[in-house]
Design a protein around this motif. Sequence first.
Motif, PDB file in Angstrom:
ATOM      1  N   TYR A 187     -80.561 -84.064  16.477  1.00 39.97           N
ATOM      2  CA  TYR A 187     -79.175 -83.679  16.221  1.00 39.97           C
ATOM      3  C   TYR A 187     -78.311 -84.914  16.010  1.00 39.97           C
ATOM      4  O   TYR A 187     -78.598 -85.985  16.512  1.00 39.97           O
ATOM      5  CB  TYR A 187     -78.619 -82.867  17.395  1.00 39.97           C
ATOM      6  CG  TYR A 187     -79.285 -81.522  17.547  1.00 39.97           C
ATOM      7  CD1 TYR A 187     -78.869 -80.429  16.802  1.00 39.97           C
ATOM      8  CD2 TYR A 187     -80.344 -81.353  18.427  1.00 39.97           C
ATOM      9  CE1 TYR A 187     -79.488 -79.204  16.928  1.00 39.97           C
ATOM     10  CE2 TYR A 187     -80.974 -80.130  18.567  1.00 39.97           C
ATOM     11  CZ  TYR A 187     -80.534 -79.054  17.817  1.00 39.97           C
ATOM     12  OH  TYR A 187     -81.157 -77.846  17.944  1.00 39.97           O
ATOM     13  N   ASP A 188     -77.225 -84.742  15.286  1.00 36.28           N
ATOM     14  CA  ASP A 188     -76.282 -85.834  15.047  1.00 36.28           C
ATOM     15  C   ASP A 188     -75.153 -85.741  16.066  1.00 36.28           C
ATOM     16  O   ASP A 188     -74.332 -84.827  16.004  1.00 36.28           O
ATOM     17  CB  ASP A 188     -75.731 -85.749  13.627  1.00 36.28           C
ATOM     18  CG  ASP A 188     -74.776 -86.878  13.297  1.00 36.28           C
ATOM     19  OD1 ASP A 188     -74.631 -87.819  14.113  1.00 36.28           O
ATOM     20  OD2 ASP A 188     -74.163 -86.828  12.219  1.00 36.28           O
ATOM     21  N   PHE A 189     -75.118 -86.663  16.992  1.00 38.39           N
ATOM     22  CA  PHE A 189     -74.086 -86.688  18.024  1.00 38.39           C
ATOM     23  C   PHE A 189     -72.995 -87.714  17.716  1.00 38.39           C
ATOM     24  O   PHE A 189     -72.193 -88.042  18.587  1.00 38.39           O
ATOM     25  CB  PHE A 189     -74.711 -86.993  19.387  1.00 38.39           C
ATOM     26  CG  PHE A 189     -75.490 -85.844  19.968  1.00 38.39           C
ATOM     27  CD1 PHE A 189     -74.872 -84.891  20.746  1.00 38.39           C
ATOM     28  CD2 PHE A 189     -76.846 -85.713  19.722  1.00 38.39           C
ATOM     29  CE1 PHE A 189     -75.578 -83.831  21.289  1.00 38.39           C
ATOM     30  CE2 PHE A 189     -77.567 -84.657  20.251  1.00 38.39           C
ATOM     31  CZ  PHE A 189     -76.933 -83.709  21.039  1.00 38.39           C
ATOM     32  N   THR A 190     -72.940 -88.207  16.507  1.00 39.87           N
ATOM     33  CA  THR A 190     -71.941 -89.201  16.140  1.00 39.87           C
ATOM     34  C   THR A 190     -70.541 -88.669  16.429  1.00 39.87           C
ATOM     35  O   THR A 190     -70.186 -87.564  16.016  1.00 39.87           O
ATOM     36  CB  THR A 190     -72.066 -89.559  14.647  1.00 39.87           C
ATOM     37  OG1 THR A 190     -73.391 -90.045  14.409  1.00 39.87           O
ATOM     38  CG2 THR A 190     -71.049 -90.614  14.245  1.00 39.87           C
ATOM     39  N   GLY A 191     -69.771 -89.453  17.155  1.00 40.27           N
ATOM     40  CA  GLY A 191     -68.404 -89.077  17.489  1.00 40.27           C
ATOM     41  C   GLY A 191     -68.284 -88.075  18.627  1.00 40.27           C
ATOM     42  O   GLY A 191     -67.177 -87.686  18.992  1.00 40.27           O
ATOM     43  N   LYS A 192     -69.396 -87.667  19.204  1.00 41.53           N
ATOM     44  CA  LYS A 192     -69.366 -86.702  20.303  1.00 41.53           C
ATOM     45  C   LYS A 192     -69.329 -87.415  21.650  1.00 41.53           C
ATOM     46  O   LYS A 192     -69.729 -88.560  21.775  1.00 41.53           O
ATOM     47  CB  LYS A 192     -70.597 -85.787  20.266  1.00 41.53           C
ATOM     48  CG  LYS A 192     -70.768 -85.033  18.987  1.00 41.53           C
ATOM     49  CD  LYS A 192     -69.664 -84.043  18.783  1.00 41.53           C
ATOM     50  CE  LYS A 192     -69.919 -83.253  17.502  1.00 41.53           C
ATOM     51  NZ  LYS A 192     -68.828 -82.409  17.146  1.00 41.53           N
ATOM     52  N   ARG A 193     -68.854 -86.720  22.641  1.00 38.76           N
ATOM     53  CA  ARG A 193     -68.788 -87.236  24.014  1.00 38.76           C
ATOM     54  C   ARG A 193     -69.817 -86.487  24.845  1.00 38.76           C
ATOM     55  O   ARG A 193     -69.792 -85.259  24.929  1.00 38.76           O
ATOM     56  CB  ARG A 193     -67.389 -86.997  24.562  1.00 38.76           C
ATOM     57  CG  ARG A 193     -67.148 -87.512  25.934  1.00 38.76           C
ATOM     58  CD  ARG A 193     -65.692 -87.235  26.315  1.00 38.76           C
ATOM     59  NE  ARG A 193     -65.427 -87.617  27.686  1.00 38.76           N
ATOM     60  CZ  ARG A 193     -64.428 -87.111  28.403  1.00 38.76           C
ATOM     61  NH1 ARG A 193     -63.601 -86.240  27.870  1.00 38.76           N
ATOM     62  NH2 ARG A 193     -64.253 -87.510  29.632  1.00 38.76           N
ATOM     63  N   ILE A 194     -70.717 -87.215  25.463  1.00 41.37           N
ATOM     64  CA  ILE A 194     -71.755 -86.630  26.306  1.00 41.37           C
ATOM     65  C   ILE A 194     -71.503 -87.092  27.734  1.00 41.37           C
ATOM     66  O   ILE A 194     -71.478 -88.288  28.011  1.00 41.37           O
ATOM     67  CB  ILE A 194     -73.158 -87.070  25.838  1.00 41.37           C
ATOM     68  CG1 ILE A 194     -73.400 -86.591  24.410  1.00 41.37           C
ATOM     69  CG2 ILE A 194     -74.218 -86.541  26.797  1.00 41.37           C
ATOM     70  CD1 ILE A 194     -74.677 -87.140  23.793  1.00 41.37           C
ATOM     71  N   ILE A 195     -71.299 -86.130  28.620  1.00 41.16           N
ATOM     72  CA  ILE A 195     -71.020 -86.434  30.016  1.00 41.16           C
ATOM     73  C   ILE A 195     -72.206 -85.950  30.834  1.00 41.16           C
ATOM     74  O   ILE A 195     -72.513 -84.757  30.862  1.00 41.16           O
ATOM     75  CB  ILE A 195     -69.721 -85.757  30.485  1.00 41.16           C
ATOM     76  CG1 ILE A 195     -68.565 -86.193  29.576  1.00 41.16           C
ATOM     77  CG2 ILE A 195     -69.444 -86.097  31.944  1.00 41.16           C
ATOM     78  CD1 ILE A 195     -67.323 -85.365  29.715  1.00 41.16           C
ATOM     79  N   LEU A 196     -72.875 -86.880  31.457  1.00 39.36           N
ATOM     80  CA  LEU A 196     -74.082 -86.566  32.204  1.00 39.36           C
ATOM     81  C   LEU A 196     -73.754 -86.016  33.582  1.00 39.36           C
ATOM     82  O   LEU A 196     -72.748 -86.388  34.191  1.00 39.36           O
ATOM     83  CB  LEU A 196     -74.932 -87.828  32.350  1.00 39.36           C
ATOM     84  CG  LEU A 196     -75.291 -88.530  31.048  1.00 39.36           C
ATOM     85  CD1 LEU A 196     -75.989 -89.840  31.344  1.00 39.36           C
ATOM     86  CD2 LEU A 196     -76.156 -87.638  30.180  1.00 39.36           C
ATOM     87  N   PHE A 197     -74.610 -85.121  34.059  1.00 39.71           N
ATOM     88  CA  PHE A 197     -74.518 -84.642  35.430  1.00 39.71           C
ATOM     89  C   PHE A 197     -75.917 -84.253  35.879  1.00 39.71           C
ATOM     90  O   PHE A 197     -76.810 -84.067  35.059  1.00 39.71           O
ATOM     91  CB  PHE A 197     -73.546 -83.468  35.569  1.00 39.71           C
ATOM     92  CG  PHE A 197     -74.001 -82.210  34.888  1.00 39.71           C
ATOM     93  CD1 PHE A 197     -74.705 -81.240  35.585  1.00 39.71           C
ATOM     94  CD2 PHE A 197     -73.714 -81.993  33.554  1.00 39.71           C
ATOM     95  CE1 PHE A 197     -75.123 -80.076  34.967  1.00 39.71           C
ATOM     96  CE2 PHE A 197     -74.126 -80.836  32.920  1.00 39.71           C
ATOM     97  CZ  PHE A 197     -74.832 -79.870  33.629  1.00 39.71           C
ATOM     98  N   ALA A 198     -76.096 -84.154  37.166  1.00 40.60           N
ATOM     99  CA  ALA A 198     -77.386 -83.751  37.716  1.00 40.60           C
ATOM    100  C   ALA A 198     -77.146 -82.818  38.885  1.00 40.60           C
ATOM    101  O   ALA A 198     -76.163 -82.951  39.607  1.00 40.60           O
ATOM    102  CB  ALA A 198     -78.186 -84.970  38.163  1.00 40.60           C
ATOM    103  N   THR A 199     -78.070 -81.871  39.050  1.00 41.22           N
ATOM    104  CA  THR A 199     -77.949 -80.923  40.153  1.00 41.22           C
ATOM    105  C   THR A 199     -78.879 -81.250  41.301  1.00 41.22           C
ATOM    106  O   THR A 199     -78.862 -80.565  42.312  1.00 41.22           O
ATOM    107  CB  THR A 199     -78.227 -79.488  39.662  1.00 41.22           C
ATOM    108  OG1 THR A 199     -79.531 -79.446  39.087  1.00 41.22           O
ATOM    109  CG2 THR A 199     -77.190 -79.060  38.635  1.00 41.22           C
ATOM    110  N   SER A 200     -79.692 -82.268  41.143  1.00 37.70           N
ATOM    111  CA  SER A 200     -80.540 -82.726  42.234  1.00 37.70           C
ATOM    112  C   SER A 200     -80.961 -84.156  41.947  1.00 37.70           C
ATOM    113  O   SER A 200     -80.741 -84.672  40.858  1.00 37.70           O
ATOM    114  CB  SER A 200     -81.774 -81.838  42.385  1.00 37.70           C
ATOM    115  OG  SER A 200     -82.612 -81.967  41.261  1.00 37.70           O
TER     116      SER A 200
END
Length: 62
Positions: free
Chosen positions: A4-17
């Motif tokens: 996928y093209d994520f150019t210009g997108k904001r990815i915010i990481l999270f984890a549940t464990s």
Amino acid sequence: MESYDFTGKRIILFATSGGSGLGKTAEGVKKIVPGAKVENGRMLNGKVSEADVKAWVQSLNL
């Protein structure tokens, strides 16, 4: 993610464990999605209430 093209997108990481937190995950993701803004988010494990999660999401200014 590579297809996928994520150019210009904001990815915010999270984890549940996970005992070690997010570690160097952001660095690894940045290599896979060039052009995206990758941010460490939050660990959502343990006793995180629904209200805490809602407040965190609202604080992200999406």
